[in-house]
Every structure is written in C-alpha cells, then in structure tokens.
Design an enzyme around this catalytic site. Structure first.
Site, PDB file in Angstrom:
ATOM      1  N   HIS A  10       0.827  -1.219   0.000  1.00 30.04           N
ATOM      2  CA  HIS A  10       0.000   0.000   0.000  1.00 30.04           C
ATOM      3  C   HIS A  10       0.862   1.270   0.000  1.00 30.04           C
ATOM      4  O   HIS A  10       0.718   2.129  -0.870  1.00 30.04           O
ATOM      5  CB  HIS A  10      -0.952   0.007   1.198  1.00 30.04           C
ATOM      6  CG  HIS A  10      -1.880  -1.159   1.179  1.00 30.04           C
ATOM      7  ND1 HIS A  10      -2.607  -1.501   0.071  1.00 30.04           N
ATOM      8  CD2 HIS A  10      -2.169  -2.087   2.116  1.00 30.04           C
ATOM      9  CE1 HIS A  10      -3.319  -2.579   0.332  1.00 30.04           C
ATOM     10  NE2 HIS A  10      -3.069  -2.957   1.566  1.00 30.04           N
ATOM     11  N   CYS A  42      -6.880  -7.182   3.995  1.00 32.78           N
ATOM     12  CA  CYS A  42      -8.123  -7.069   4.767  1.00 32.78           C
ATOM     13  C   CYS A  42      -9.217  -7.974   4.182  1.00 32.78           C
ATOM     14  O   CYS A  42     -10.219  -8.241   4.845  1.00 32.78           O
ATOM     15  CB  CYS A  42      -8.595  -5.629   4.789  1.00 32.78           C
ATOM     16  SG  CYS A  42      -8.636  -4.909   3.148  1.00 32.78           S
TER      17      CYS A  42
HETATM   18  C1  LIG Z   1      -5.168 -10.058   7.441  1.00 30.51           C
HETATM   19  C2  LIG Z   1      -5.010  -8.578   7.536  1.00 30.51           C
HETATM   20  C3  LIG Z   1      -6.126  -7.753   7.575  1.00 30.51           C
HETATM   21  C4  LIG Z   1      -5.985  -6.374   7.662  1.00 30.51           C
HETATM   22  N1  LIG Z   1      -7.113  -5.589   7.677  1.00 30.51           N
HETATM   23  C5  LIG Z   1      -6.977  -4.248   7.704  1.00 30.51           C
HETATM   24  C6  LIG Z   1      -8.127  -3.408   7.638  1.00 30.51           C
HETATM   25  O1  LIG Z   1      -9.267  -3.869   7.537  1.00 30.51           O
HETATM   26  N2  LIG Z   1      -7.936  -2.063   7.678  1.00 30.51           N
HETATM   27  C7  LIG Z   1      -6.687  -1.503   7.771  1.00 30.51           C
HETATM   28  O2  LIG Z   1      -6.567  -0.264   7.790  1.00 30.51           O
HETATM   29  N3  LIG Z   1      -5.577  -2.279   7.829  1.00 30.51           N
HETATM   30  C8  LIG Z   1      -5.698  -3.627   7.796  1.00 30.51           C
HETATM   31  N4  LIG Z   1      -4.580  -4.423   7.839  1.00 30.51           N
HETATM   32  C9  LIG Z   1      -3.243  -3.795   7.943  1.00 30.51           C
HETATM   33  C10 LIG Z   1      -2.723  -3.441   6.569  1.00 30.51           C
HETATM   34  O3  LIG Z   1      -2.815  -4.505   5.695  1.00 30.51           O
HETATM   35  C11 LIG Z   1      -1.284  -2.964   6.679  1.00 30.51           C
HETATM   36  O4  LIG Z   1      -1.246  -1.875   7.550  1.00 30.51           O
HETATM   37  C12 LIG Z   1      -0.757  -2.572   5.314  1.00 30.51           C
HETATM   38  O5  LIG Z   1      -0.650  -3.695   4.495  1.00 30.51           O
HETATM   39  C13 LIG Z   1       0.596  -1.889   5.409  1.00 30.51           C
HETATM   40  O6  LIG Z   1       1.007  -1.579   4.127  1.00 30.51           O
HETATM   41  P1  LIG Z   1       2.545  -1.355   3.800  1.00 30.51           P
HETATM   42  O7  LIG Z   1       2.621  -1.076   2.347  1.00 30.51           O
HETATM   43  O8  LIG Z   1       3.150  -0.376   4.726  1.00 30.51           O
HETATM   44  O9  LIG Z   1       3.271  -2.733   4.182  1.00 30.51           O
HETATM   45  P2  LIG Z   1       3.067  -4.235   3.760  1.00 30.51           P
HETATM   46  O10 LIG Z   1       1.661  -4.527   3.473  1.00 30.51           O
HETATM   47  O11 LIG Z   1       3.752  -5.032   4.833  1.00 30.51           O
HETATM   48  O12 LIG Z   1       3.870  -4.370   2.399  1.00 30.51           O
HETATM   49  C14 LIG Z   1       5.262  -4.242   2.319  1.00 30.51           C
HETATM   50  C15 LIG Z   1       5.736  -4.712   0.954  1.00 30.51           C
HETATM   51  O13 LIG Z   1       7.146  -4.609   0.919  1.00 30.51           O
HETATM   52  C16 LIG Z   1       7.714  -5.774   0.345  1.00 30.51           C
HETATM   53  N5  LIG Z   1       9.053  -5.941   0.896  1.00 30.51           N
HETATM   54  C17 LIG Z   1       9.381  -6.107   2.207  1.00 30.51           C
HETATM   55  N6  LIG Z   1      10.722  -6.209   2.350  1.00 30.51           N
HETATM   56  C18 LIG Z   1      11.238  -6.088   1.115  1.00 30.51           C
HETATM   57  C19 LIG Z   1      12.575  -6.117   0.623  1.00 30.51           C
HETATM   58  N7  LIG Z   1      13.619  -6.246   1.449  1.00 30.51           N
HETATM   59  N8  LIG Z   1      12.761  -5.994  -0.716  1.00 30.51           N
HETATM   60  C20 LIG Z   1      11.697  -5.850  -1.556  1.00 30.51           C
HETATM   61  N9  LIG Z   1      10.414  -5.826  -1.134  1.00 30.51           N
HETATM   62  C21 LIG Z   1      10.192  -5.942   0.182  1.00 30.51           C
HETATM   63  C22 LIG Z   1       6.748  -6.873   0.761  1.00 30.51           C
HETATM   64  O14 LIG Z   1       6.830  -7.989  -0.119  1.00 30.51           O
HETATM   65  C23 LIG Z   1       5.399  -6.165   0.653  1.00 30.51           C
HETATM   66  O15 LIG Z   1       4.846  -6.240  -0.621  1.00 30.51           O
HETATM   67  C24 LIG Z   1      -4.694  -5.813   7.741  1.00 30.51           C
HETATM   68  C25 LIG Z   1      -3.552  -6.633   7.710  1.00 30.51           C
HETATM   69  C26 LIG Z   1      -3.707  -7.995   7.601  1.00 30.51           C
HETATM   70  C27 LIG Z   1      -2.476  -8.869   7.547  1.00 30.51           C
END
Ligand SMILES: Cc1cc2nc3c(=O)[nH]c(=O)nc-3n(C[C@H](O)[C@H](O)[C@H](O)COP(=O)(O)OP(=O)(O)OC[C@H]3O[C@@H](n4cnc5c(N)ncnc54)[C@H](O)[C@@H]3O)c2cc1C
Length: 447
Positions: A10, A42
């Site tokens: 995200h 989610c």
């Molecule tokens: C089952 C579930 C349900 C959820 N429901 C909700 C909800 O209803 N509402 C809400 O607000 N939030 C919800 N959340 C929380 C939400 O999904 C997370 O807050 C959100 O995904 C965070 O996004 P992000 O991009 O910061 O990190 P992440 O989703 O953790 O994505 C990080 C990305 O970085 C990549 N990455 C990591 N390390 C490396 C590396 N070294 N090199 C290359 N790529 C890398 C990973 O592969 C991943 O694609 C939920 C989470 C889960 C697990």
C-alpha cells in the site's frame, strides 16, 4: 531525480503513483520481492469465508499499471542491504539469484511489517498458517473447505475475523489469546463481553489468558499447547501481531524501540533523503500527541501519498492518526477511534469515560435495535480522546465522526452540540453520538 522504492503493497504503491503523477520526469525504480503489488489483506478472512466475488479484485494496482505511469518495476527482487552513507542498495533477483546494486538520490522505504513468529517448538509445522500476504491468503483459501477444525492464535482483528468465518462455516474453532479478552487492545470490556458471547453462541471455544508454548504435528492435524491446556485441530493459524520490517535501516535512521522508523511531519526520516511510510513507520497518535506503532492500511495509504506530495519540497504535513477502525463479527458492527479507557491507562493518560445504550432510531418504528456507545475524554481539558460503538445496525461511520472530533481537538461539550440530522429512519432526535457526548458532559460537570 533518481528514486528507489523498497516494497510496494500500500505505502509503496501509493507513493509511486503520487510521485509519478506529480513528477512524471522522475526516474523511479520499485523493488518488490513478491510478484504482485497492492494486495488488500483485509479481504483474506472474507475470501476464506466465501464473500469475495473475484480474488483478482483484491488488488487495486499492478506492476503493469505502475509501469504505464513510468516506474521501472523490479518484481521478485529483494533488497538485501542499504548503505545510507553512499546511497547504495544491494538486491537479489529472486528468480535468477543474480546480485545487483543500485543508487538513489532519494529513497522511499516501504517494506511494511512482518508477522511475529516466536521461536517456539514446532513453529515450522506445515499445518501452522500465517495470515499476511497473497501467498498466505491462497494457502488459507485453498484449505478453507477441507478444514473441519482450526485453532486461531491471536484474538486481535485478524484472528477474530478468521475465527468468525471458520465458525460461520460450521468448523470447530478455538480462539486463543494471552490477554484475558478478545479484541482487548481495541475495545473496553463492556463491548468485548458481548463479542465473546457472540463467539460462544456460535460454538467457538475461547481460550483467553492462555499463552501458546508449542506445536506438534499429529497424524492428521496439529496440537497447540498453551501454559494451561492443549488443543488439536486440522490447522492452526498464527495472528499475534506484526513487527516493522526495518532491519535494513537499523542504526542508520532514528527508530522507536520496536524498530518503527520515526519521521517528521513530511514523512522524512532523520536522514531527510530517506522517506518512510506505512507499517515500517511510527505514527503520530493524536490522542496522546506521541509517536506510536499502529500498523493500518489507512496510515500506509495516506503516508504513501504524502511522500509523493513532499518528495521534492516539504509541502503537505501529516495530520497524524486516531487509529480509527471497524470490524463486523456475527452480524454486529463494532467500530472505534482513539483511546479506550484501558488504552489510556496503558499509556499513562488521564481519561474518564461514559457509556450509553439506546435504540438507534425511535421505538415507534416497526424495527430498531440498540447501539452501545462509549466516549473517552480528558477530564481536565474535556477533550474527546476516543469513542467506541457496538450494534447490529451499521454504526461504523460513528467512528469516523469521533476521529474528526479527536483530530480537531473538540471537547465533549462541542461534540454534544454539533448539528447532526434527525430523521426517524436513521436516528433519534438526539443521535447516539450526541447522547453519549451529553452523558460525558453531565459526568464531567458532576466531577
Ligand atoms: C489479514 C489482515 C487484515 C488487515 N485488515 C486491515 C483493515 O481492515 N484495515 C486496515 O486499515 N488495515 C488492515 N490491515 C493492515 C494493513 O494490511 C497494513 O497496515 C498494510 O498492508 C501496510 O502496508 P505497507 O505497504 O506499509 O506494508 P506491507 O503490506 O507489509 O507491504 C510491504 C511490501 O514490501 C515488500 N518488501 C518487504 N521487504 C522487502 C525487501 N527487502 N525488498 C523488496 N520488497 C520488500 C513486501 O513484499 C510487501 O509487498 C490488515 C492486515 C492484515 C495482515
């Protein structure tokens, strides 16, 4: 300007979109270790429960869409080290094993979080599932029909939703948590008592106040041992929380003790050429005015967009968060924003709270149902600190109202007098939010 983005669910996806929309001339390379971007985790429990029309719609972007915007997409590439002094990264191409390096002018660090997996005996069991990304989602969904029983470990939002879907599908479910209540970090006891009653009414065994100590495969399942009992089921699911995935920048930027990276209001870290957003970042938690770790997609999306706004010049400040959230369990809407009474206590914040329960619309209607509403406030300043709602009626948007009240530092007195509409199809002459604010005002006046 050469930008590298590390991770694109995200925060990384929104940052990339926004950077290239505002600066189509920038050279943006995205490194993502998976082969997808923008997966909405989610939806996992809903997919497992058969409520998703098309799993492909659980993605709102794609490597192709970001390429069309101008990004160079390096999918299945894992960033393995970052040298912030030389602005160099090392990368492994997971498909070929090739090693490469790259350099940046500015780094967008958005690798999110990793599920907490404690080093317990049997933790590597193939019958133990995680619930975080697309790969986990596919494994859970593929097994959804054949599984007859499940032990879900962690009664936060994620475990609670999975346990609910398994229970609704008629499976034998045990929900374990080390804390004494379900959703203990999200709601106070008056609401969690009702949620627990819903689980029990649907045949779910609640093992609360029990700490898992190990796992052991059996001939056709897995045994989960706690400090008090043992449970055997076809599968176990571990959903006990997340850790910021920030080791690549350890000792290179300022972090909270848990590894969440601190930023200024413009998403810049202590090295201003490195931006961070989403589950890797600390948030400014408005109810306390302090940095906190609250991994939510809502924060990831907004912070990601802000990186795009601020990548060249700091222009748009982050407003902070109230951790506003909602969940539906067994036909009940449960929603909250800001501090609960217990959350305030845990953070050393002086808080008082009131609770009301009343029909959401007039009793002359042929149907109505109760809404249980609570409001938490600072007894000294009378500012709103939090609110929570529970009803069979959809009261989810009430959490957004409370969020705005906290964001704008409204007092309970002001909230009580806000102009909310009345129409008998929808609410009472005094809406449940006005009522709970008036109750808080009355309590504060007596104190
Ligand atoms: C089952 C579930 C349900 C959820 N429901 C909700 C909800 O209803 N509402 C809400 O607000 N939030 C919800 N959340 C929380 C939400 O999904 C997370 O807050 C959100 O995904 C965070 O996004 P992000 O991009 O910061 O990190 P992440 O989703 O953790 O994505 C990080 C990305 O970085 C990549 N990455 C990591 N390390 C490396 C590396 N070294 N090199 C290359 N790529 C890398 C990973 O592969 C991943 O694609 C939920 C989470 C889960 C697990």
């Amino acid at each position: 300007m050469k930008i590298i983005v590390v991770g694109a669910t995200h925060a990384g996806t929104f940052a990339t979109q926004q950077i290239l929309t505002a600066h189509p001339d920038y050279d943006v390379t995205v490194y993502e270790r998976n082969d997808t971007v923008s997966f909405l985790s989610c939806g996992i429990a809903l997919w497992v429960g058969g409520h998703v029309s098309d799993p492909n719609k659980m993605f709102y972007s794609s490597p192709e869409a970001l390429t069309a915007l101008g990004a160079t997409m390096r999918m299945q590439h894992e960033v393995t080290s970052i040298n912030a002094d030389t602005r160099t990264i090392s990368v492994t191409d997971l498909a070929t094993g090739a090693q490469l390096t790259d350099t940046y002018d500015k780094l967008v660090f958005t690798p999110g979080s990793s599920p907490i997996v404690p080093p317990l005996p049997g933790i590597k069991s193939l019958k133990l599932f995680l619930c975080k990304d697309w790969k986990d989602a596919k494994r859970l969904q593929e097994n959804a029909d054949s599984v007859r029983s499940a032990v879900v470990i962690g009664a936060g939002y994620i475990g609670a939703e999975l346990a609910e879907q398994y229970a609704l599908a008629g499976k034998q479910v045990t929900l374990i948590d080390a804390l004494p209540r379900v959703l203990a970090k999200n709601f106070d006891q008056s609401i969690t008592d009702r949620v627990e009653a819903l689980y029990r009414a649907h045949g779910t065994h609640l093992a609360l106040g029990e700490k898992v100590t190990g796992f052991e495969d059996t001939a056709d399942g897995i045994t989960v041992t706690t400090d008090k009992s043992t449970f055997t089921a076809d599968i176990a699911v571990l959903a006990i929380g997340f850790r910021p995935a920030t080791t690549l920048l350890k000792d290179q930027v300022d972090m909270l003790p848990n590894g969440a990276i601190l930023t200024d209001d413009y998403m810049r870290t202590s090295r201003p050429e490195i931006f961070v957003a989403g589950d890797s970042a600390a948030v400014h938690y408005n109810p306390t005015g302090k940095s906190d770790y609250i991994p939510l997609a809502t924060n990831a999306v907004r912070q990601g967009m802000l990186i795009g706004q601020n990548i060249e010049v700091a222009t748009e400040a982050y407003l902070g968060t109230q951790a506003t959230s909602a969940v539906e369990l067994f036909g009940h809407c449960i929603a909250a924003s800001g501090l609960t009474q217990e959350g305030a206590k845990a953070r050393g914040v002086a808080a008082a709270s009131v609770e009301i329960e009343e029909p959401y619309r007039p009793e002359f209607m042929t149907s109505t149902t109760n809404v249980l509403a609570s409001l938490t406030y600072d007894p000294a300043t009378r500012r709103v600190l939090g609110g929570a709602f529970y009803s069979q009626h959809d009261v989810s948007m009430s959490a957004n109202v409370i969020s705005m009240a906290i964001q704008t530092q409204m007092t309970i007195d002001q909230l009580a007098m806000v102009d909310f509409f009345f129409q008998p199809n929808f609410d009472q002459p005094l809406s449940w939010i006005s009522s709970v604010a008036l109750a808080a005002k009355a309590r504060a006046d007596q104190a």
